[in-house]
Design a protein around this motif. Structure first.
Motif: not given
Length: 124
Positions: A92-120
């Motif tokens: 019953x304990x899911x093996x993929x729980x850490x992967x699911x949590x990491x994916x949810x955190x990555x999807x919940x992160x706001x969009x990054x600024x474009x590279x041209x903005x960061x490395x101007x």
């Protein structure tokens, strides 16, 4: 510890001792504890539901009331069904729980600024 290096070392040791959990870690700990309790009680219910496979008795004549002097327990069968309940808990304990949590955190992160903005380039 009368030198500056000694003072820095004591400050580092104090800072290392003050470890506080992040809000995410607190939430994950709460979720893990709740998940463990739910799994434990489901396993207990599964083991108890199978009581008729390891607990035997005879009823009083003409009734459905069990005679307490005739109750017998098959320990080997009780252990067998306990092993099934433990296997259910492990599954019953899911093996993929850490992967699911990491994916949810990555999807919940706001969009990054474009590279041209960061490395101007710096213009003078």
């Amino acid at each position: 510890m009368n030198t500056e290096i000694g003072a820095i070392q004591s400050q580092i040791q104090e800072a290392a001792g003050e470890e506080s959990d992040t809000p995410l870690k607190k939430k994950l700990n709460e979720f893990g504890e709740a998940l463990a309790q739910v799994i434990f009680w489901i396993c207990v219910v599964v083991w108890v539901i199978n009581y008729h496979n390891y607990l035997f008795w005879k009823n009083y004549p003409g009734t459905i009331i069990p005679d307490p002097t005739t109750i017998t327990i098959s320990v080997s069968k009780a252990i067998y069904y306990l092993k099934i309940a433990v296997a259910l808990a492990v599954a019953a304990i899911p093996e993929g729980l850490p992967a699911v949590i990491t994916t949810c955190l990555a999807l919940g992160e706001p969009a990054s600024p474009p590279p041209a903005f960061v490395f101007s380039p710096c213009t003078r």
